[in-house]
Design an enzyme around this catalytic site. Sequence first.
Site, PDB file in Angstrom:
ATOM      1  N   GLU A 123      -3.471 -94.223  64.904  1.00 23.87           N
ATOM      2  CA  GLU A 123      -2.942 -95.458  65.509  1.00 23.87           C
ATOM      3  C   GLU A 123      -2.115 -96.235  64.482  1.00 23.87           C
ATOM      4  O   GLU A 123      -2.521 -96.379  63.329  1.00 23.87           O
ATOM      5  CB  GLU A 123      -4.097 -96.349  65.987  1.00 23.87           C
ATOM      6  CG  GLU A 123      -4.770 -95.821  67.232  1.00 23.87           C
ATOM      7  CD  GLU A 123      -5.751 -96.818  67.839  1.00 23.87           C
ATOM      8  OE1 GLU A 123      -5.688 -98.017  67.513  1.00 23.87           O
ATOM      9  OE2 GLU A 123      -6.589 -96.369  68.644  1.00 23.87           O
ATOM     10  N   GLU A 160       1.154 -96.749  74.318  1.00 28.00           N
ATOM     11  CA  GLU A 160       0.131 -97.381  75.166  1.00 28.00           C
ATOM     12  C   GLU A 160       0.550 -98.807  75.529  1.00 28.00           C
ATOM     13  O   GLU A 160       0.866 -99.620  74.644  1.00 28.00           O
ATOM     14  CB  GLU A 160      -1.217 -97.396  74.420  1.00 28.00           C
ATOM     15  CG  GLU A 160      -2.331 -98.019  75.263  1.00 28.00           C
ATOM     16  CD  GLU A 160      -3.736 -97.708  74.764  1.00 28.00           C
ATOM     17  OE1 GLU A 160      -3.878 -96.905  73.822  1.00 28.00           O
ATOM     18  OE2 GLU A 160      -4.683 -98.288  75.325  1.00 28.00           O
TER      19      GLU A 160
HETATM   20  O1  KIV Z   1      -9.059 -93.193  72.311  1.00 24.51           O
HETATM   21  C1  KIV Z   1      -8.385 -92.896  73.306  1.00 24.51           C
HETATM   22  O2  KIV Z   1      -8.909 -92.502  74.361  1.00 24.51           O
HETATM   23  C2  KIV Z   1      -6.945 -92.988  73.189  1.00 24.51           C
HETATM   24  C3  KIV Z   1      -6.122 -92.688  74.406  1.00 24.51           C
HETATM   25  C4  KIV Z   1      -6.182 -93.794  75.367  1.00 24.51           C
HETATM   26  C5  KIV Z   1      -4.727 -92.337  74.052  1.00 24.51           C
HETATM   27  O3  KIV Z   1      -6.448 -93.333  72.174  1.00 24.51           O
END
Ligand code: KIV
Length: 283
Positions: A120, A185
Amino acid sequence: MGEGPKKFTVPWLREAPQRGERLAMVTAYDYPAGRLADQAGVDLVLVGDSLAMVVLGHADTLSVTMEEMLHHVRATRRGVERALLVADMPFGSFHLGPDQAVANALRFVKEGGAQAVKIEGARIDVVRALVDAEIPVMAHLGLTPQSIHRFGGFKVQGRGAGAREALLAAATAVEEAGAFSLVLECIPTPLAREVSERLAIPTIGIGAGPHCDGQVLVLHDLLGVEQRIAPRFVRRYAELGRDAREAIAAFARDVRTGEFPSAGESFEDPDYPQATIERLYGA
Ligand code: KIV
């Protein structure tokens, strides 16, 4: 099973936009879910740090640990044969810098059997170090849940000219650093479209509109298991939460009334052959 290769590989997935193909990714956190997703023919299975919320019951993703993630990556690995298995780097597993990131990502690959990791945020130094260490990276921009304290909650990102420019620059930078795909996202549809058109690598959207090169949903949302939150971008393809509750209630009712177990579900004959019992358990 859908069309496509015998096994999904990073090069095959990276080239999906050039072939005009859309990618389907779901999360999974254990063997049965991994197996079901794989049998359903998805391209990628992500062991997301959403584990913290939808499986472990936390209010956000921040507290899930490397050990917890690794435990679930290993379990999911046993169910996934064809899809590419991606492990999500949890909060605190790469924030100290590239050395920490490579050490933890290597654990996902060596101990968990992951074929790629997801990071991320626009941590270009980390993406570059992982790619240099032969670990394929899926980047993740927009509403990155590990940043909720900075964002002030789960809020749509990339709104306004400054935020839009910052996201476009970050997307270009993660691609240049070697990421093979990018999760977007909760950003406005036009921005997701612009990123998808600008990058060669596939974008995989969640709450980012229809113009991404693929889509991802959290399995527990898609199946209707998650009860606490219902984001606007989720489409529920089943109501397994309701069905499971009804099934468990029916079992409890049958136990209380003596309906379960029946003679056919019992071993009434003391000489019941051992071989038959073993067959019942699949031995
Ligand atoms: O942790 C998760 O499920 C995610 C997805 C929503 C991409 O990062």
